[in-house]
Design a protein around this motif. Structure first.
Motif, PDB file in Angstrom:
ATOM      1  N   TRP A 139      -7.754 -10.035  12.482  1.00 17.17           N
ATOM      2  CA  TRP A 139      -8.423  -9.098  13.382  1.00 17.17           C
ATOM      3  C   TRP A 139      -8.982  -9.863  14.555  1.00 17.17           C
ATOM      4  O   TRP A 139     -10.104 -10.330  14.512  1.00 17.17           O
ATOM      5  CB  TRP A 139      -9.529  -8.343  12.645  1.00 17.17           C
TER       6      TRP A 139
ATOM      7  N   CYS B  59       0.829  -1.209   0.000  1.00 15.18           N
ATOM      8  CA  CYS B  59       0.000   0.000   0.000  1.00 15.18           C
ATOM      9  C   CYS B  59       0.856   1.249   0.000  1.00 15.18           C
ATOM     10  O   CYS B  59       0.534   2.221  -0.661  1.00 15.18           O
ATOM     11  CB  CYS B  59      -0.905   0.033   1.229  1.00 15.18           C
TER      12      CYS B  59
ATOM     13  N   SER C 198     -10.419   3.515  -2.924  1.00 12.82           N
ATOM     14  CA  SER C 198     -10.304   2.359  -2.037  1.00 12.82           C
ATOM     15  C   SER C 198     -11.133   2.588  -0.762  1.00 12.82           C
ATOM     16  O   SER C 198     -11.787   1.670  -0.249  1.00 12.82           O
ATOM     17  CB  SER C 198      -8.835   2.132  -1.705  1.00 12.82           C
ATOM     18  N   ILE C 199     -11.130   3.809  -0.264  1.00 17.31           N
ATOM     19  CA  ILE C 199     -11.912   4.140   0.931  1.00 17.31           C
ATOM     20  C   ILE C 199     -13.400   3.904   0.665  1.00 17.31           C
ATOM     21  O   ILE C 199     -14.097   3.264   1.464  1.00 17.31           O
ATOM     22  CB  ILE C 199     -11.659   5.610   1.370  1.00 17.31           C
TER      23      ILE C 199
ATOM     24  N   ARG D 185     -14.051   0.093   0.588  1.00 19.04           N
ATOM     25  CA  ARG D 185     -13.971  -0.560   1.892  1.00 19.04           C
ATOM     26  C   ARG D 185     -15.105  -0.127   2.807  1.00 19.04           C
ATOM     27  O   ARG D 185     -15.647  -0.937   3.559  1.00 19.04           O
ATOM     28  CB  ARG D 185     -12.634  -0.240   2.572  1.00 19.04           C
TER      29      ARG D 185
ATOM     30  N   CYS E  98      -5.918   4.391  13.976  1.00 17.19           N
ATOM     31  CA  CYS E  98      -5.072   3.406  13.271  1.00 17.19           C
ATOM     32  C   CYS E  98      -4.374   4.033  12.055  1.00 17.19           C
ATOM     33  O   CYS E  98      -3.246   3.683  11.750  1.00 17.19           O
ATOM     34  CB  CYS E  98      -5.903   2.240  12.774  1.00 17.19           C
ATOM     35  N   HIS E  99      -5.089   4.915  11.368  1.00 20.69           N
ATOM     36  CA  HIS E  99      -4.551   5.494  10.124  1.00 20.69           C
ATOM     37  C   HIS E  99      -3.841   6.815  10.411  1.00 20.69           C
ATOM     38  O   HIS E  99      -4.380   7.901  10.164  1.00 20.69           O
ATOM     39  CB  HIS E  99      -5.676   5.707   9.100  1.00 20.69           C
TER      40      HIS E  99
ATOM     41  N   TRP F 243      -6.429   7.860  -1.725  1.00 22.89           N
ATOM     42  CA  TRP F 243      -7.054   6.604  -1.343  1.00 22.89           C
ATOM     43  C   TRP F 243      -8.568   6.639  -1.483  1.00 22.89           C
ATOM     44  O   TRP F 243      -9.251   5.689  -1.069  1.00 22.89           O
ATOM     45  CB  TRP F 243      -6.672   6.287   0.108  1.00 22.89           C
TER      46      TRP F 243
ATOM     47  N   ARG G 149     -16.893  -0.927  15.980  1.00 25.34           N
ATOM     48  CA  ARG G 149     -16.223   0.106  15.188  1.00 25.34           C
ATOM     49  C   ARG G 149     -17.047   0.552  13.981  1.00 25.34           C
ATOM     50  O   ARG G 149     -16.622   1.413  13.232  1.00 25.34           O
ATOM     51  CB  ARG G 149     -14.877  -0.417  14.660  1.00 25.34           C
TER      52      ARG G 149
ATOM     53  N   HIS H 239     -13.205   7.875  13.629  1.00 21.26           N
ATOM     54  CA  HIS H 239     -13.300   6.430  13.379  1.00 21.26           C
ATOM     55  C   HIS H 239     -12.089   5.803  12.687  1.00 21.26           C
ATOM     56  O   HIS H 239     -12.060   4.590  12.515  1.00 21.26           O
ATOM     57  CB  HIS H 239     -14.544   6.135  12.523  1.00 21.26           C
ATOM     58  N   CYS H 240     -11.150   6.573  12.220  1.00 23.92           N
ATOM     59  CA  CYS H 240     -10.086   5.990  11.404  1.00 23.92           C
ATOM     60  C   CYS H 240      -8.675   6.321  11.882  1.00 23.92           C
ATOM     61  O   CYS H 240      -7.790   5.474  11.814  1.00 23.92           O
ATOM     62  CB  CYS H 240     -10.190   6.444   9.948  1.00 23.92           C
TER      63      CYS H 240
ATOM     64  N   MET I  84     -14.000  -1.748   6.309  1.00 29.51           N
ATOM     65  CA  MET I  84     -13.297  -0.720   7.086  1.00 29.51           C
ATOM     66  C   MET I  84     -14.339   0.217   7.658  1.00 29.51           C
ATOM     67  O   MET I  84     -15.234   0.638   6.901  1.00 29.51           O
ATOM     68  CB  MET I  84     -12.309   0.072   6.227  1.00 29.51           C
TER      69      MET I  84
ATOM     70  N   VAL J 199      -0.803   1.037  12.985  1.00 29.05           N
ATOM     71  CA  VAL J 199      -0.975  -0.281  12.394  1.00 29.05           C
ATOM     72  C   VAL J 199      -1.419  -0.232  10.921  1.00 29.05           C
ATOM     73  O   VAL J 199      -1.076  -1.101  10.134  1.00 29.05           O
ATOM     74  CB  VAL J 199      -1.972  -1.109  13.253  1.00 29.05           C
ATOM     75  N   ALA J 200      -2.157   0.802  10.525  1.00 30.42           N
ATOM     76  CA  ALA J 200      -2.707   0.840   9.170  1.00 30.42           C
ATOM     77  C   ALA J 200      -1.669   1.327   8.157  1.00 30.42           C
ATOM     78  O   ALA J 200      -0.738   2.050   8.519  1.00 30.42           O
ATOM     79  CB  ALA J 200      -3.940   1.732   9.136  1.00 30.42           C
ATOM     80  N   PRO J 201      -1.854   0.933   6.895  1.00 33.92           N
ATOM     81  CA  PRO J 201      -0.827   1.215   5.886  1.00 33.92           C
ATOM     82  C   PRO J 201      -0.690   2.681   5.495  1.00 33.92           C
ATOM     83  O   PRO J 201       0.336   3.062   4.962  1.00 33.92           O
ATOM     84  CB  PRO J 201      -1.258   0.383   4.679  1.00 33.92           C
ATOM     85  N   MET J 202      -1.728   3.499   5.681  1.00 38.20           N
ATOM     86  CA  MET J 202      -1.570   4.901   5.275  1.00 38.20           C
ATOM     87  C   MET J 202      -2.259   5.813   6.283  1.00 38.20           C
ATOM     88  O   MET J 202      -3.155   5.406   7.009  1.00 38.20           O
ATOM     89  CB  MET J 202      -2.136   5.138   3.863  1.00 38.20           C
TER      90      MET J 202
HETATM   91  C1  HEC Z   1      -8.412  -0.686  14.145  1.00 35.42           C
HETATM   92  C2  HEC Z   1      -7.561  -0.086  13.164  1.00 35.42           C
HETATM   93  C3  HEC Z   1      -8.196   0.528  11.938  1.00 35.42           C
HETATM   94  C4  HEC Z   1      -9.277   1.383  11.884  1.00 35.42           C
HETATM   95  C5  HEC Z   1     -10.087   1.944  13.030  1.00 35.42           C
HETATM   96  C6  HEC Z   1      -9.473   1.676  10.474  1.00 35.42           C
HETATM   97  N1  HEC Z   1      -8.559   1.007   9.720  1.00 35.42           N
HETATM   98 FE1  HEC Z   1      -8.403   1.028   7.698  1.00 35.42          FE
HETATM   99  N2  HEC Z   1      -6.907  -0.352   7.766  1.00 35.42           N
HETATM  100  C7  HEC Z   1      -6.320  -0.827   8.917  1.00 35.42           C
HETATM  101  C8  HEC Z   1      -5.287  -1.794   8.557  1.00 35.42           C
HETATM  102  C9  HEC Z   1      -4.379  -2.533   9.520  1.00 35.42           C
HETATM  103  C10 HEC Z   1      -5.289  -1.907   7.157  1.00 35.42           C
HETATM  104  C11 HEC Z   1      -4.409  -2.820   6.293  1.00 35.42           C
HETATM  105  C12 HEC Z   1      -4.916  -4.241   6.335  1.00 35.42           C
HETATM  106  C13 HEC Z   1      -6.201  -4.411   5.613  1.00 35.42           C
HETATM  107  O1  HEC Z   1      -6.318  -3.977   4.468  1.00 35.42           O
HETATM  108  O2  HEC Z   1      -7.125  -4.981   6.216  1.00 35.42           O
HETATM  109  C14 HEC Z   1      -6.332  -0.983   6.692  1.00 35.42           C
HETATM  110  C15 HEC Z   1      -6.660  -0.797   5.359  1.00 35.42           C
HETATM  111  C16 HEC Z   1      -7.524   0.180   4.899  1.00 35.42           C
HETATM  112  C17 HEC Z   1      -7.798   0.441   3.517  1.00 35.42           C
HETATM  113  C18 HEC Z   1      -7.200  -0.297   2.345  1.00 35.42           C
HETATM  114  C19 HEC Z   1      -6.016   0.387   1.824  1.00 35.42           C
HETATM  115  C20 HEC Z   1      -5.648  -0.259   0.500  1.00 35.42           C
HETATM  116  O3  HEC Z   1      -4.775  -1.088   0.516  1.00 35.42           O
HETATM  117  O4  HEC Z   1      -6.315   0.065  -0.498  1.00 35.42           O
HETATM  118  C21 HEC Z   1      -8.666   1.474   3.468  1.00 35.42           C
HETATM  119  C22 HEC Z   1      -9.228   2.143   2.236  1.00 35.42           C
HETATM  120  C23 HEC Z   1      -8.966   1.847   4.824  1.00 35.42           C
HETATM  121  N3  HEC Z   1      -8.268   1.038   5.684  1.00 35.42           N
HETATM  122  C24 HEC Z   1      -9.820   2.861   5.190  1.00 35.42           C
HETATM  123  C25 HEC Z   1     -10.250   3.093   6.493  1.00 35.42           C
HETATM  124  C26 HEC Z   1     -11.238   4.094   6.844  1.00 35.42           C
HETATM  125  C27 HEC Z   1     -11.878   5.052   5.887  1.00 35.42           C
HETATM  126  C28 HEC Z   1     -11.420   3.976   8.200  1.00 35.42           C
HETATM  127  C29 HEC Z   1     -12.390   4.755   9.060  1.00 35.42           C
HETATM  128  C30 HEC Z   1     -13.723   4.951   8.559  1.00 35.42           C
HETATM  129  C31 HEC Z   1     -10.554   2.926   8.672  1.00 35.42           C
HETATM  130  N4  HEC Z   1      -9.868   2.422   7.608  1.00 35.42           N
HETATM  131  C32 HEC Z   1     -10.463   2.529   9.994  1.00 35.42           C
HETATM  132  C33 HEC Z   1      -6.655  -0.474  10.200  1.00 35.42           C
HETATM  133  C34 HEC Z   1      -7.741   0.303  10.572  1.00 35.42           C
END
Ligand code: HEC
Length: 463
Positions: A391, A12, A75-76, A79, A52-53, A72, A101, A48-49, A85, A58-61
């Motif tokens: 998870w 990512c 992808s957002i 997901r 981790c983000h 993103w 969550r 909400h994001c 997500m 822990v999250a990739p970006m």
């Molecule tokens: C508890 C931690 C956590 C939270 C809260 C969280 N994320 Fe994530 N997210 C991750 C992790 C770790 C990954 C990478 C692993 C995966 O893709 O599952 C990820 C991956 C993603 C990706 C994929 C990126 C790609 O590779 O294209 C998106 C898009 C994303 N998150 C959006 C969000 C959004 C928007 C929110 C809030 C509404 C959110 N996430 C909340 C931990 C989190």
């Protein structure tokens, strides 16, 4: 964090760099009428994001700024509309959870509409204050940090047995744990940590009842055939000496006694906060024992994991404890696509159940928990239709459950040992209970408290 997430993170980041330039060019071009990042989307991300983000998490970006988030957007939208997500795997039809969550429908719609309208920035003056993260710990400033005392070497390949590290707390008074968090030295190879606390004096053996007196009933009584973990495995009795593997120079074997568990951490579950008025006791002079499970990922490295604790200011109203429900006798045949394993226990005292943490390895696909109350009513208290090894979630009941003495708790897990399971390391294998990821577990961590305080003996009964 597992190999899968680590690999995804690297991928990512690379994709992210490529997109950033494109994103920067198209910034701020969309119509002003729909939702904008500054006004509508950022508040949702901050709530909400971004725990981790954000950088170093822990999250990739990062999703903290428009520049971070814009590349993103697509992808957002995917997901968020699929509900993958933020990550959450329980069925909303059964129970409500404090740590749920999931986004509201309104928030989902706002994010998707924003992304579909070319993800406009809007006016930066609309931007709410960016959340501040007080320290490297998600919990905020901890009261104490305990670290492994060595940089433990992890080889590039092979299997590493569970390793155990003793960490003295040097606490001079009893403490009450309100929150716990783990920070891996090298998250790429850390499969899980379980922290045990051994008091300065090993627990005395239970008193022998006077002749003719009944033995006190245990708090938890397991159903026939569901409890025994095979000798030598996690929680099982030690193997006889002749069957024990000789220790290598880097082995840190399990000390005995271990003491009760005070916390467990696995991918997706790095923090545990106990509700106001409840806390877990940590006895003065305790030694923490970190049970570490490492999974080599192709690159030799070292690990020195730390845990942070926040203490309750005073003795809480309610002491929470941790116990487990397991079926150590599981056997999953090769190729089985939907293999069922059950475990059941009867509760021997009135308790309050605060949370449940289902745990299998990569063949686990689904979990369900049913309780049968002494009056015969049954209820599904937790259902996890999309169990995901990446998870691990401790499902914290919004309204803690009351289990009167005699309540039966029945857990069911389903496993996919077929080729359809992309995470399956070998569908041709018979699978048994075992510590390693290619073996399986059927384990539930339970956080509970005992309801009835034992009656204090009156002066007349003392001898
Ligand atoms: C508890 C931690 C956590 C939270 C809260 C969280 N994320 Fe994530 N997210 C991750 C992790 C770790 C990954 C990478 C692993 C995966 O893709 O599952 C990820 C991956 C993603 C990706 C994929 C990126 C790609 O590779 O294209 C998106 C898009 C994303 N998150 C959006 C969000 C959004 C928007 C929110 C809030 C509404 C959110 N996430 C909340 C931990 C989190």
């Amino acid at each position: 964090m597992t190999r899968k997430i680590a690999a995804a993170a690297v991928l990512c980041l690379m994709v992210g760099v490529a997109f950033t330039r494109v994103g920067a060019q198209s910034a701020g071009r969309a119509p002003a009428s729909g939702p904008t990042f500054s006004k509508d989307v950022a508040p949702i991300f901050y709530r909400h994001c971004t725990n981790c983000h954000r950088p170093g998490e822990v999250a990739p970006m990062s999703l903290l700024t428009f520049q971070d988030a814009r590349p993103w957007a697509k992808s957002i939208a995917t997901r968020v509309s699929k509900g993958t997500m933020p990550p959450w795997h329980a069925d909303p039809a059964h129970g409500e959870f404090l740590n749920d969550r999931r986004l509201s429908e309104t928030d989902k719609n706002t994010i998707v509409a924003w992304a579909n309208a070319d993800a406009p920035e809007g006016s930066p003056t609309d931007l709410p204050p960016m959340p501040t993260y007080s320290s490297e710990w998600l919990m905020g400033q901890p009261d104490a940090v305990f670290s492994m005392q060595e940089d433990y070497p992890i080889p590039a390949a092979g299997t590493v047995a569970y390793q155990y590290f003793l960490v003295p707390t040097n606490l001079t008074e009893d403490k009450w744990i309100q929150a716990m968090e783990v920070r891996a030295g090298d998250p790429a190879i850390l499969h899980h940590v379980i922290v045990y606390a051994r008091g300065p004096q090993p627990a005395p053996p239970p008193p022998t009842p006077a002749p003719g007196q009944p033995r006190p009933a245990p708090l938890f009584q397991f159903a026939e055939g569901t409890t025994s973990i095979p000798a030598g495995q996690t929680g099982g009795p030690p193997l006889p000496p002749e069957q024990r593997k000789p220790l290598g120079p880097n082995d840190r074997p399990a000390p005995r006694p271990m003491g009760p568990p005070v916390g467990g951490f696995a991918p997706g579950q790095f923090t545990r906060v106990y509700q106001e008025g409840t806390a877990l006791k940590l006895v003065a002079g305790s030694t923490l024992i970190f049970q570490m499970h490492y999974t080599p990922n192709g690159k030799a490295t070292t690990d020195r994991t730390r845990i942070a604790l926040r203490f309750a200011p005073r003795k809480p109203q309610t002491e929470v404890r941790i116990a487990s429900l397991v079926n150590g006798g599981l056997h999953i045949p090769p190729g089985a696509a939907d293999h069922r394993v059950d475990a059941e226990m009867t509760i021997g005292q009135d308790v309050t159940m605060w949370s449940m943490l289902p745990h299998t390895h990569v063949r686990g696909k689904r979990w369900e928990y049913q309780v049968t109350y002494p009056d015969g009513r049954t209820e599904t208290v937790l259902s996890v239709p999309n169990y995901d090894f990446n998870w691990q979630t401790d499902y914290v009941f919004k309204q803690p459950l009351k289990f009167p003495k005699g309540t039966k708790v029945h857990a069911t897990a389903w496993y996919d040992n077929s080729t359809a399971n992309k995470a399956n390391p070998d569908p041709a294998q018979d699978v048994w209970w075992g510590d390693q990821t290619w073996e399986e577990m059927m384990y539930t961590g339970l956080t509970f408290s005992i309801d009835a305080t034992p009656a204090t003996p009156t002066a007349g009964q003392e001898k």
